[in-house]
Design a protein around this motif. Structure first.
Motif, PDB file in Angstrom:
ATOM      1  N   LEU A 191      42.966  37.609  27.787  1.00 14.54           N
ATOM      2  CA  LEU A 191      43.628  38.836  28.533  1.00 14.54           C
ATOM      3  C   LEU A 191      43.022  38.657  30.047  1.00 14.54           C
ATOM      4  CD1 LEU A 191      43.025  41.767  26.296  1.00 14.54           C
ATOM      5  CD2 LEU A 191      45.374  40.891  27.097  1.00 14.54           C
ATOM      6  N   SER A 192      41.971  38.170  30.384  1.00 11.77           N
ATOM      7  CA  SER A 192      41.510  37.860  31.723  1.00 11.77           C
ATOM      8  C   SER A 192      41.604  36.623  32.288  1.00 11.77           C
ATOM      9  CB  SER A 192      40.085  38.449  31.803  1.00 11.77           C
ATOM     10  OG  SER A 192      39.296  37.526  31.105  1.00 11.77           O
ATOM     11  N   GLU A 193      42.504  35.658  31.530  1.00 18.22           N
ATOM     12  CA  GLU A 193      42.923  34.285  31.624  1.00 18.22           C
ATOM     13  C   GLU A 193      41.596  33.337  31.792  1.00 18.22           C
ATOM     14  OE1 GLU A 193      45.588  34.627  34.949  1.00 18.22           O
ATOM     15  OE2 GLU A 193      46.974  35.515  33.837  1.00 18.22           O
ATOM     16  N   LEU A 194      40.451  33.712  31.160  1.00 12.59           N
ATOM     17  CA  LEU A 194      39.408  33.010  31.163  1.00 12.59           C
ATOM     18  C   LEU A 194      39.229  31.937  29.875  1.00 12.59           C
ATOM     19  CD1 LEU A 194      36.593  35.374  31.983  1.00 12.59           C
ATOM     20  CD2 LEU A 194      37.559  33.703  33.556  1.00 12.59           C
ATOM     21  N   ASP A 195      40.405  32.059  29.024  1.00 12.98           N
ATOM     22  CA  ASP A 195      40.242  31.346  27.749  1.00 12.98           C
ATOM     23  C   ASP A 195      40.297  29.808  28.227  1.00 12.98           C
ATOM     24  OD1 ASP A 195      42.776  31.605  28.932  1.00 12.98           O
ATOM     25  OD2 ASP A 195      43.795  31.617  26.929  1.00 12.98           O
ATOM     26  N   ASN A 196      40.650  29.140  29.173  1.00 11.90           N
ATOM     27  CA  ASN A 196      40.669  27.731  29.419  1.00 11.90           C
ATOM     28  C   ASN A 196      39.512  27.580  30.256  1.00 11.90           C
ATOM     29  OD1 ASN A 196      43.203  27.311  28.113  1.00 11.90           O
ATOM     30  ND2 ASN A 196      44.250  27.850  29.790  1.00 11.90           N
ATOM     31  N   THR A 197      38.617  28.098  30.722  1.00 13.45           N
ATOM     32  CA  THR A 197      37.654  27.981  31.227  1.00 13.45           C
ATOM     33  C   THR A 197      36.264  27.658  30.527  1.00 13.45           C
ATOM     34  OG1 THR A 197      37.874  29.878  32.747  1.00 13.45           O
ATOM     35  CG2 THR A 197      35.596  29.079  32.731  1.00 13.45           C
ATOM     36  N   PRO A 198      35.453  26.638  30.905  1.00 11.42           N
ATOM     37  CA  PRO A 198      34.111  26.209  30.096  1.00 11.42           C
ATOM     38  C   PRO A 198      33.387  27.300  29.400  1.00 11.42           C
ATOM     39  CG  PRO A 198      34.772  24.766  32.016  1.00 11.42           C
ATOM     40  CD  PRO A 198      35.496  26.001  32.374  1.00 11.42           C
ATOM     41  N   ASP A 199      33.272  27.160  28.414  1.00  9.51           N
ATOM     42  CA  ASP A 199      32.305  28.335  27.685  1.00  9.51           C
ATOM     43  C   ASP A 199      30.867  28.497  28.526  1.00  9.51           C
ATOM     44  OD1 ASP A 199      34.196  28.523  25.670  1.00  9.51           O
ATOM     45  OD2 ASP A 199      32.944  27.143  24.382  1.00  9.51           O
ATOM     46  N   ALA A 200      30.594  27.567  29.036  1.00  9.87           N
ATOM     47  CA  ALA A 200      28.996  27.801  29.947  1.00  9.87           C
ATOM     48  C   ALA A 200      29.365  28.598  31.030  1.00  9.87           C
ATOM     49  CB  ALA A 200      28.533  26.473  30.466  1.00  9.87           C
ATOM     50  N   LEU A 201      30.584  28.560  31.675  1.00  8.21           N
ATOM     51  CA  LEU A 201      30.926  29.534  32.957  1.00  8.21           C
ATOM     52  C   LEU A 201      31.616  30.751  32.506  1.00  8.21           C
ATOM     53  CD1 LEU A 201      32.848  26.965  34.843  1.00  8.21           C
ATOM     54  CD2 LEU A 201      30.305  27.607  35.114  1.00  8.21           C
ATOM     55  N   LYS A 202      31.977  30.994  31.215  1.00  7.84           N
ATOM     56  CA  LYS A 202      32.384  32.342  30.733  1.00  7.84           C
ATOM     57  C   LYS A 202      31.573  33.672  31.238  1.00  7.84           C
ATOM     58  CE  LYS A 202      35.986  30.586  27.596  1.00  7.84           C
ATOM     59  NZ  LYS A 202      36.397  30.606  26.539  1.00  7.84           N
ATOM     60  N   PRO A 203      30.238  33.699  30.793  1.00 13.01           N
ATOM     61  CA  PRO A 203      29.423  34.711  30.933  1.00 13.01           C
ATOM     62  C   PRO A 203      29.409  35.014  32.502  1.00 13.01           C
ATOM     63  CG  PRO A 203      28.433  33.252  29.351  1.00 13.01           C
ATOM     64  CD  PRO A 203      29.615  32.528  29.895  1.00 13.01           C
ATOM     65  N   MET A 204      29.288  34.142  33.439  1.00 11.91           N
ATOM     66  CA  MET A 204      29.155  34.378  34.730  1.00 11.91           C
ATOM     67  C   MET A 204      30.570  34.979  35.478  1.00 11.91           C
ATOM     68  SD  MET A 204      27.079  30.889  36.117  1.00 11.91           S
ATOM     69  CE  MET A 204      27.761  29.953  34.876  1.00 11.91           C
ATOM     70  N   LEU A 205      31.586  34.589  34.930  1.00 14.35           N
ATOM     71  CA  LEU A 205      33.015  35.079  35.397  1.00 14.35           C
ATOM     72  C   LEU A 205      33.314  36.089  34.798  1.00 14.35           C
ATOM     73  CD1 LEU A 205      34.622  31.502  35.519  1.00 14.35           C
ATOM     74  CD2 LEU A 205      33.692  32.661  37.503  1.00 14.35           C
ATOM     75  N   ARG A 206      32.899  36.601  33.769  1.00 14.65           N
ATOM     76  CA  ARG A 206      33.466  37.720  33.123  1.00 14.65           C
ATOM     77  C   ARG A 206      33.455  39.104  34.118  1.00 14.65           C
ATOM     78  NH1 ARG A 206      31.201  35.884  27.401  1.00 14.65           N
ATOM     79  NH2 ARG A 206      32.988  34.925  26.683  1.00 14.65           N
ATOM     80  N   PRO A 207      32.350  39.288  34.625  1.00  9.22           N
ATOM     81  CA  PRO A 207      32.095  40.539  35.568  1.00  9.22           C
ATOM     82  C   PRO A 207      33.133  40.606  36.581  1.00  9.22           C
ATOM     83  CG  PRO A 207      30.031  39.546  35.200  1.00  9.22           C
ATOM     84  CD  PRO A 207      30.816  38.663  34.374  1.00  9.22           C
ATOM     85  N   LEU A 208      33.433  39.496  36.982  1.00  9.06           N
ATOM     86  CA  LEU A 208      34.581  39.266  37.984  1.00  9.06           C
ATOM     87  C   LEU A 208      35.874  39.493  37.518  1.00  9.06           C
ATOM     88  CD1 LEU A 208      33.346  35.960  39.707  1.00  9.06           C
ATOM     89  CD2 LEU A 208      32.958  38.330  40.368  1.00  9.06           C
ATOM     90  N   ALA A 209      36.229  39.668  36.296  1.00  7.19           N
ATOM     91  CA  ALA A 209      37.317  39.842  35.698  1.00  7.19           C
ATOM     92  C   ALA A 209      37.927  41.332  35.609  1.00  7.19           C
ATOM     93  CB  ALA A 209      37.533  39.310  33.985  1.00  7.19           C
ATOM     94  N   ARG A 210      37.314  42.191  36.399  1.00  2.00           N
ATOM     95  CA  ARG A 210      37.640  43.381  36.487  1.00  2.00           C
ATOM     96  C   ARG A 210      38.665  43.881  37.372  1.00  2.00           C
ATOM     97  NH1 ARG A 210      34.106  45.320  32.177  1.00  2.00           N
ATOM     98  NH2 ARG A 210      32.028  44.542  32.624  1.00  2.00           N
ATOM     99  N   PRO A 211      39.604  44.756  37.025  1.00  4.46           N
ATOM    100  CA  PRO A 211      40.741  45.188  37.785  1.00  4.46           C
ATOM    101  C   PRO A 211      40.182  45.443  39.159  1.00  4.46           C
ATOM    102  CG  PRO A 211      40.467  46.741  36.223  1.00  4.46           C
ATOM    103  CD  PRO A 211      39.456  45.761  35.921  1.00  4.46           C
ATOM    104  N   SER A 212      40.865  44.969  40.265  1.00  2.00           N
ATOM    105  CA  SER A 212      40.622  45.508  41.739  1.00  2.00           C
ATOM    106  C   SER A 212      40.761  46.915  42.001  1.00  2.00           C
ATOM    107  CB  SER A 212      41.393  44.764  42.600  1.00  2.00           C
ATOM    108  OG  SER A 212      42.806  45.071  42.277  1.00  2.00           O
ATOM    109  N   GLU A 213      40.052  47.568  42.733  1.00  2.00           N
ATOM    110  CA  GLU A 213      40.010  48.985  43.033  1.00  2.00           C
ATOM    111  C   GLU A 213      41.024  49.182  43.968  1.00  2.00           C
ATOM    112  OE1 GLU A 213      38.401  51.546  41.504  1.00  2.00           O
ATOM    113  OE2 GLU A 213      37.323  50.123  40.181  1.00  2.00           O
ATOM    114  N   ARG A 214      41.943  50.288  43.993  1.00  2.00           N
ATOM    115  CA  ARG A 214      42.967  50.560  44.780  1.00  2.00           C
ATOM    116  C   ARG A 214      42.798  51.977  45.433  1.00  2.00           C
ATOM    117  NH1 ARG A 214      48.450  49.024  41.691  1.00  2.00           N
ATOM    118  NH2 ARG A 214      48.225  46.602  41.755  1.00  2.00           N
ATOM    119  N   SER A 215      42.560  51.953  46.791  1.00  2.00           N
ATOM    120  CA  SER A 215      42.341  53.171  47.482  1.00  2.00           C
ATOM    121  C   SER A 215      43.873  53.809  47.716  1.00  2.00           C
ATOM    122  CB  SER A 215      41.825  52.774  48.762  1.00  2.00           C
ATOM    123  OG  SER A 215      42.777  51.960  49.602  1.00  2.00           O
ATOM    124  N   ASN A 216      43.536  55.214  47.549  1.00  2.00           N
ATOM    125  CA  ASN A 216      45.032  56.031  47.463  1.00  2.00           C
ATOM    126  C   ASN A 216      45.128  56.466  48.999  1.00  2.00           C
ATOM    127  OD1 ASN A 216      44.944  56.163  44.900  1.00  2.00           O
ATOM    128  ND2 ASN A 216      43.409  57.891  44.572  1.00  2.00           N
TER     129      ASN A 216
END
Length: 94
Positions: A69-94
């Motif tokens: 869902l976060s398009e990390l499925d093609n990322t090497p397994d070793a990098l996934k834990p480091m990139l998962r926190p970056l896969a959060r949706p961006s905050e939108r200001s009102n």
């Protein structure tokens, strides 16, 4: 998803969790909504890992779904834990 075979009970657990997230289904074509769904799964998995609620196969399958869902499925397994926190949706200001 993944190289591990799941038991029937483990498959049911994965499907139950994915069904809970299916409320987001109509939004799967929107990248920010996909990130929101992945973020919800990642949050659940962080808690699950601390309390060891699900078997390793279930955790692995849920990570595979969240990574897709976060398009990390093609990322090497070793990098996934480091990139998962970056896969959060961006905050939108009102």
């Amino acid at each position: 998803m993944g190289s591990q075979k799941l038991t029937l009970e483990e498959r049911l657990q994965v499907l139950e969790i994915l069904m809970e997230e299916s409320i987001w289904g109509p939004y799967l074509d929107q990248p920010e909504q996909r990130k929101a769904i992945a973020s919800a799964l990642y949050t659940r998995l962080e808690v699950v890992k601390r309390h060891q609620v699900y078997p390793p196969g279930v955790v692995s399958a849920l990570y595979a779904h969240a990574d897709a869902l976060s398009e990390l499925d093609n990322t090497p397994d070793a990098l996934k834990p480091m990139l998962r926190p970056l896969a959060r949706p961006s905050e939108r200001s009102n």
